[in-house]
Design a protein around this motif. Structure first.
Motif, PDB file in Angstrom:
ATOM      1  N   LEU A  49       0.821  -1.205   0.000  1.00  0.00           N
ATOM      2  CA  LEU A  49       0.000   0.000   0.000  1.00  0.00           C
ATOM      3  C   LEU A  49       0.860   1.262   0.000  1.00  0.00           C
ATOM      4  CD1 LEU A  49      -2.867  -0.966   2.459  1.00  0.00           C
ATOM      5  CD2 LEU A  49      -3.068  -0.511   0.019  1.00  0.00           C
ATOM      6  N   PHE A  50       1.931   1.236   0.751  1.00  0.00           N
ATOM      7  CA  PHE A  50       2.821   2.388   0.815  1.00  0.00           C
ATOM      8  C   PHE A  50       3.468   2.653  -0.536  1.00  0.00           C
ATOM      9  CE2 PHE A  50       7.005   4.271   1.803  1.00  0.00           C
ATOM     10  CZ  PHE A  50       6.573   5.408   2.461  1.00  0.00           C
ATOM     11  N   VAL A  51       3.992   1.615  -1.176  1.00  0.00           N
ATOM     12  CA  VAL A  51       4.647   1.771  -2.484  1.00  0.00           C
ATOM     13  C   VAL A  51       3.623   2.162  -3.543  1.00  0.00           C
ATOM     14  CG1 VAL A  51       5.889   0.526  -4.305  1.00  0.00           C
ATOM     15  CG2 VAL A  51       6.562   0.249  -1.923  1.00  0.00           C
ATOM     16  N   GLY A  52       2.454   1.501  -3.518  1.00  0.00           N
ATOM     17  CA  GLY A  52       1.408   1.833  -4.488  1.00  0.00           C
ATOM     18  C   GLY A  52       0.912   3.267  -4.329  1.00  0.00           C
ATOM     19  N   GLY A  53       0.746   3.706  -3.096  1.00  0.00           N
ATOM     20  CA  GLY A  53       0.334   5.086  -2.850  1.00  0.00           C
ATOM     21  C   GLY A  53       1.373   6.080  -3.321  1.00  0.00           C
ATOM     22  N   GLY A  54       2.632   5.764  -3.107  1.00  0.00           N
ATOM     23  CA  GLY A  54       3.710   6.636  -3.578  1.00  0.00           C
ATOM     24  C   GLY A  54       3.722   6.739  -5.094  1.00  0.00           C
ATOM     25  N   LEU A  55       3.513   5.613  -5.764  1.00  0.00           N
ATOM     26  CA  LEU A  55       3.462   5.638  -7.230  1.00  0.00           C
ATOM     27  C   LEU A  55       2.256   6.425  -7.730  1.00  0.00           C
ATOM     28  CD1 LEU A  55       4.503   1.965  -8.059  1.00  0.00           C
ATOM     29  CD2 LEU A  55       5.843   4.043  -8.419  1.00  0.00           C
ATOM     30  N   LEU A  56       1.116   6.289  -7.043  1.00  0.00           N
ATOM     31  CA  LEU A  56      -0.083   7.021  -7.440  1.00  0.00           C
ATOM     32  C   LEU A  56       0.106   8.529  -7.273  1.00  0.00           C
ATOM     33  CD1 LEU A  56      -3.084   6.910  -8.308  1.00  0.00           C
ATOM     34  CD2 LEU A  56      -3.643   6.843  -5.865  1.00  0.00           C
ATOM     35  N   VAL A  57       0.656   8.935  -6.162  1.00  0.00           N
ATOM     36  CA  VAL A  57       0.895  10.364  -5.932  1.00  0.00           C
ATOM     37  C   VAL A  57       1.893  10.910  -6.945  1.00  0.00           C
ATOM     38  CG1 VAL A  57       1.902  12.001  -4.294  1.00  0.00           C
ATOM     39  CG2 VAL A  57       0.257  10.308  -3.504  1.00  0.00           C
ATOM     40  N   THR A  58       2.913  10.139  -7.256  1.00  0.00           N
ATOM     41  CA  THR A  58       3.897  10.569  -8.257  1.00  0.00           C
ATOM     42  C   THR A  58       3.257  10.702  -9.631  1.00  0.00           C
ATOM     43  OG1 THR A  58       5.638   9.466  -7.010  1.00  0.00           O
ATOM     44  CG2 THR A  58       6.124  10.015  -9.298  1.00  0.00           C
ATOM     45  N   ALA A  59       2.405   9.738  -9.986  1.00  0.00           N
ATOM     46  CA  ALA A  59       1.728   9.801 -11.287  1.00  0.00           C
ATOM     47  C   ALA A  59       0.806  11.012 -11.363  1.00  0.00           C
ATOM     48  CB  ALA A  59       0.940   8.513 -11.524  1.00  0.00           C
ATOM     49  N   LEU A  60       0.094  11.296 -10.272  1.00  0.00           N
ATOM     50  CA  LEU A  60      -0.775  12.471 -10.262  1.00  0.00           C
ATOM     51  C   LEU A  60       0.024  13.765 -10.370  1.00  0.00           C
ATOM     52  CD1 LEU A  60      -3.412  11.434  -7.571  1.00  0.00           C
ATOM     53  CD2 LEU A  60      -3.774  11.685 -10.038  1.00  0.00           C
ATOM     54  N   ALA A  61       1.151  13.835  -9.721  1.00  0.00           N
ATOM     55  CA  ALA A  61       1.991  15.035  -9.796  1.00  0.00           C
ATOM     56  C   ALA A  61       2.534  15.230 -11.204  1.00  0.00           C
ATOM     57  CB  ALA A  61       3.132  14.933  -8.791  1.00  0.00           C
ATOM     58  N   VAL A  62       2.949  14.161 -11.853  1.00  0.00           N
ATOM     59  CA  VAL A  62       3.464  14.258 -13.225  1.00  0.00           C
ATOM     60  C   VAL A  62       2.345  14.664 -14.178  1.00  0.00           C
ATOM     61  CG1 VAL A  62       4.394  12.889 -15.142  1.00  0.00           C
ATOM     62  CG2 VAL A  62       5.381  12.682 -12.853  1.00  0.00           C
TER      63      VAL A  62
END
Length: 74
Positions: A49-62
């Protein structure tokens, strides 16, 4: 430079106060947990969940950055 100025002249140094015949003291520490306690760590679900959330936030920022740059250029 004189070595006595750096390391002392052998009088009243800390090395002279060490007792070579002293015995080591053993201390018991009851605060150390047994091997059975505290095993397991964070868990693979929480880590996923932590890694997936980090990837999701990064994708949204990009995506937001690309949207803003596109809006400025056009």
């Amino acid at each position: 430079m004189d070595l006595d100025a750096l390391f002392g002249d052998g009088k009243n140094s800390d090395v002279d106060t060490i007792d070579a015949d002293a015995e080591a003291q053993e201390f018991e520490n009851d605060e150390v947990p047994d091997e059975d306690e505290g095993v397991g760590g964070i868990g693979w679900k929480a880590l996923a969940l932590f890694v997936g959330g980090g990837l999701l936030v990064t994708a949204l920022a990009v995506a937001f950055t690309a949207w803003v740059i596109n809006a400025l250029v056009l």
